[in-house]
Every structure is written in C-alpha cells, then in structure tokens.
Design an enzyme around this catalytic site. Structure first.
Site, PDB file in Angstrom:
ATOM      1  CB  SER A 142       3.985   3.725   2.091  1.00 43.99           C
ATOM      2  OG  SER A 142       3.876   4.917   1.342  1.00 43.99           O
ATOM      3  CG  MET A 159      -5.791   1.370  -0.930  1.00 44.92           C
ATOM      4  SD  MET A 159      -5.757   0.688   0.766  1.00 44.92           S
ATOM      5  CE  MET A 159      -4.015   0.885   1.160  1.00 44.92           C
ATOM      6  N   GLY A 172       3.070   0.590   5.350  1.00 49.05           N
ATOM      7  CA  GLY A 172       4.080   1.378   6.046  1.00 49.05           C
ATOM      8  C   GLY A 172       3.736   1.657   7.487  1.00 49.05           C
ATOM      9  N   GLY A 184       0.837  -1.185   0.000  1.00 51.57           N
ATOM     10  CA  GLY A 184       0.000   0.000   0.000  1.00 51.57           C
ATOM     11  C   GLY A 184       0.876   1.241   0.000  1.00 51.57           C
ATOM     12  CB  VAL A 185       2.477   3.254  -2.587  1.00 50.41           C
ATOM     13  CG1 VAL A 185       3.638   2.284  -2.630  1.00 50.41           C
ATOM     14  CG2 VAL A 185       1.537   2.986  -3.757  1.00 50.41           C
ATOM     15  CB  SER A 186       0.216   6.387   1.865  1.00 50.86           C
ATOM     16  OG  SER A 186       1.475   6.704   2.434  1.00 50.86           O
ATOM     17  N   GLY A 187       2.070   7.649  -0.693  1.00 48.13           N
ATOM     18  CA  GLY A 187       2.689   8.912  -1.070  1.00 48.13           C
ATOM     19  C   GLY A 187       3.464   9.542   0.062  1.00 48.13           C
ATOM     20  N   GLY A 188       3.555   8.851   1.195  1.00 50.31           N
ATOM     21  CA  GLY A 188       4.319   9.339   2.341  1.00 50.31           C
ATOM     22  C   GLY A 188       5.670   8.659   2.430  1.00 50.31           C
ATOM     23  CB  CYS A 201      -9.646   3.335   8.042  1.00 50.93           C
ATOM     24  SG  CYS A 201      -8.872   3.456   6.409  1.00 50.93           S
ATOM     25  CB  CYS A 220      -7.277   9.950   6.496  1.00 53.72           C
ATOM     26  SG  CYS A 220      -8.728   8.881   6.602  1.00 53.72           S
TER      27      CYS A 220
END
EC number: 2.8.1.13
Length: 378
Positions: A16, A35, A123, A9-13, A99, A195
């Site tokens: 991760s 996601m 992450g 799961g890549v969150s852009g942070g 979540c 979030c």
C-alpha cells in the site's frame, strides 16, 4: 485541507505504501485511510499499532493526509462471527474473501465517499479493465502474488470505484521502487496468515471462542489410533499438528486428515498423502457471485482454483436454478474443502466464485449423508 479525489487504504505495508507513492506521482488530491479491523483483545499482539505508525510515517513522507477509521465492530459482525460459525460446523472458511466484500469494499468505500472521494485504491495485486460495457477483474501481473482469488466477490459498483495501482508490478520491482522512493516500509516483511490471528498460535486463539472437545482419531478402517483436541482445529489434507506417534503395525510415515465427522467428533486420517479418500472430481457450491453480474452461460468451460495459489484446473460449470453451481473437473482434485472458495477464471479474467458446499470425495460424502460405517469406507 482539500477534498481527496482518491482515498487509499494504507495498511502500513510496503504494497500500500508503493500504491500511495504511485498515486502521489500523478498529482491528484489523495488521502490515506488506515482501517482498524480488530479490537485489542489483551493478547499482547500489538501488530496493528505498529502498522498504524508505519502508515502514518508513509503518509508523512509523501505529504498526504492521514485518516483513521475503526471498523472492528463491522468486522466482528460481518466477518468474524461467520468465521466462528463455519469452524463450529466443521468447515474451513476463508475470512479474507469476506473481509474484502464486507469491510474493505463496503465500509471503507462508504468512509472514502463520506470524505468526498470519487474512488478508492488499495495495495492488492489485481487489475481492473472495462470491456464490453462491463468492469472486469483481472489477475495481477505478478502471478505469484495475484490476489484476484480474494477479490472474486466484488461487483460492478465496487470495481467502477476502485483502483489497484500496483496490479501491474512484480513484487521485486515494487521493493526497488519503495527503496528508491525512501519509503520507511521498503524492507518490511510481508504479512501472512489470518489477519486477526497474526503471529499467535491458531489452536490457542480459536479455543478462546470455540470450546475444545477431545475425540478419537481413526484410520479409514475405523480403528482408533490416537486422540484429537477438537475436529474444528483441522482441515482436509492437513498433516501438521496431529501429534500421532508410532502406531503398532503401521509404517513410520506421516498421517493426513481425510475426513471430519463433526456430529460424532471423530477425525479420520490416512498415511497416503494422495489417498483416494481425498480425491474428488465434482463439487457443489453455495450461491455463486459473478463479477459482471451474470454467468457467461448456463453451462461453460473454464479453469478453477479451490484454494489460493493453486494451479488453474480445467472444469465444466453448470449453473443451477437456485444460483449455485456444480463443477466437474477434468482430473481428480486433492482435498477440496467445504467452506473454502471456488474461484473461476477465463484466462486472466476472474469470472466470480462461490463457497464450496460439498464434494464427491468418498469419505466426506459418506459423513455428510449418514453416520460413518467402517465397512462402507474401508
């Protein structure tokens, strides 16, 4: 494109991103999946688009496939609808826990398996171990960042299929890895708060979905001292946002929320941060969830947290016939709040937890059982 064995799961942070880097170093076929859990509501908050671009950039740097899934409908039905119902009832929910259970380790896991993956990774600052024939959820090595509190609703099937690549890292080390690896998110600040609210004002956001109804703010003796915009905007122990000016005959000291009478739309406050009205030594939960599938015993001692990052508090847990738990703490606890999560620990292991239903805090017990009587509370 080869079938990934692991979907991250890549969150852009940055968290991760480093998780993706660590997995890529192992040489196994992996892919990233972003996601989208909240649909654009026209507020102008485009953080999700920025995060998606960062996630794409990280996958590009690492040379791994990028996938996108829109889970906003699942999030609304499984998380946000419950969030609103809890606030409308005067409770303070924890949407991050829901979540994780309903989206990240359910729909995301399903999506990863549909891509052919054997396992997922995230992450999160947590760790997984297999001991005594059961999968165990452990705290992250960085206690200041540990996220096992939010993961306590996970079960055996989910943990068996999950990796937490950064669970053994300190945040400072993770930042250095990100910079040395040339990851574009190495200096990106951590996200905080709920979030789907992002940087927006909480009261304004909640007011879009729950009509505000102004009411009285009273002191513990029942005297009206101000007006509030809606009881569901406030939580026990809260100081900020009350907007109580100078009150004749009272010290120029802060006020704290000590009770919420939802039925009569009254908020109760006190100037004592550690008011006896906020103290409780006992709580009743809703049905508990156990990470290994069962509690350690019908009665056992352990430590507990009733809010994120709270120091561990020793307690005795009694498991009830209906699956709920009653917890008695060794010392009084401040502002234990219905709707929040009770999470239980045995050292570094997260045993599970439950939603807090009620406590023995004097005013809250009065308000839950009958109409408020100033003579009783004063």
């Amino acid at each position: 494109m080869s079938t990934p064995r692991i979907v991250l799961g890549v969150s852009g942070g940055v968290d991760s991103s480093v998780a993706a880097w660590k997995l890529a170093q192992q040489g196994e076929p992996i892919a990233g999946l972003f996601m989208q859990n909240w649909a654009d509501d026209g507020s102008g908050d485009c953080r999700a688009e920025d995060d998606r671009r960062d996630a794409v950039a990280v996958c590009g740097v690492l040379g791994i496939p990028f996938h996108f899934r829109d889970f906003s409908g699942e999030y609304w039905n499984g998380v946000f609808a419950h969030f609103l119902a809890e606030y409308a009832a005067g409770r303070t929910p924890n949407p991050d826990v829901l979540c994780n259970r309903e989206v990240k380790f359910k729909h995301f896991l399903d999506a990863a398996q549909a891509l052919g993956a054997e396992r997922i990774a995230t992450g999160h600052y947590a760790q997984v171990a297999h001991r005594g024939g059961r999968w165990r959820l452990l705290r992250g090595a960085d206690r200041g960042k540990d996220q096992s509190y939010f993961l306590h609703q996970l079960g055996q099937a989910q943990l068996a299929a999950t990796l937490f690549p950064i669970g053994d890292l300190e945040k400072s080390t993770l930042r250095r890895i990100a910079q040395d690896a040339g990851l574009p998110t190495h200096a990106k600040k951590d996200s905080t708060g709920i979030c789907f609210i992002g940087e927006r004002d909480f009261r304004e956001f909640l007011g879009r979905y729950l009509p505000a109804r102004a009411g009285e703010i009273r002191d513990p003796q029942g005297q009206r001292i101000a007006e509030h915009p809606g009881v569901f905007y406030f939580t026990l122990g809260q100081r900020e946002g009350l907007n109580i000016g100078g009150v004749r005959g009272r010290a120029a000291a802060p006020w704290y929320v000590v009770g919420k009478d939802v039925a009569n739309n009254v908020l109760y406050v006190d100037q004592d941060r550690d008011s006896p009205l906020l103290q409780s030594r006992w709580l009743q939960s809703e049905q508990a969830h156990w990470v290994t599938g069962a509690p350690p015993a019908r009665r056992f001692t352990c430590t507990a947290q009733t809010r994120y990052r709270q120091p561990d508090e020793p307690c005795t847990v009694d498991v009830q016939d209906d699956g709920s738990v009653q917890v008695r703490f060794e010392r009084p606890q401040r502002a234990v709040t219905p709707g929040q999560s009770l999470v239980l620990y045995d050292g570094e292991e997260c045993l599970g937890g439950a939603v807090i239903a009620a406590t023995d805090a004097p005013l809250e017990r009065q308000l839950a059982g009958s109409s408020f009587s100033s003579e009783v509370v004063a």
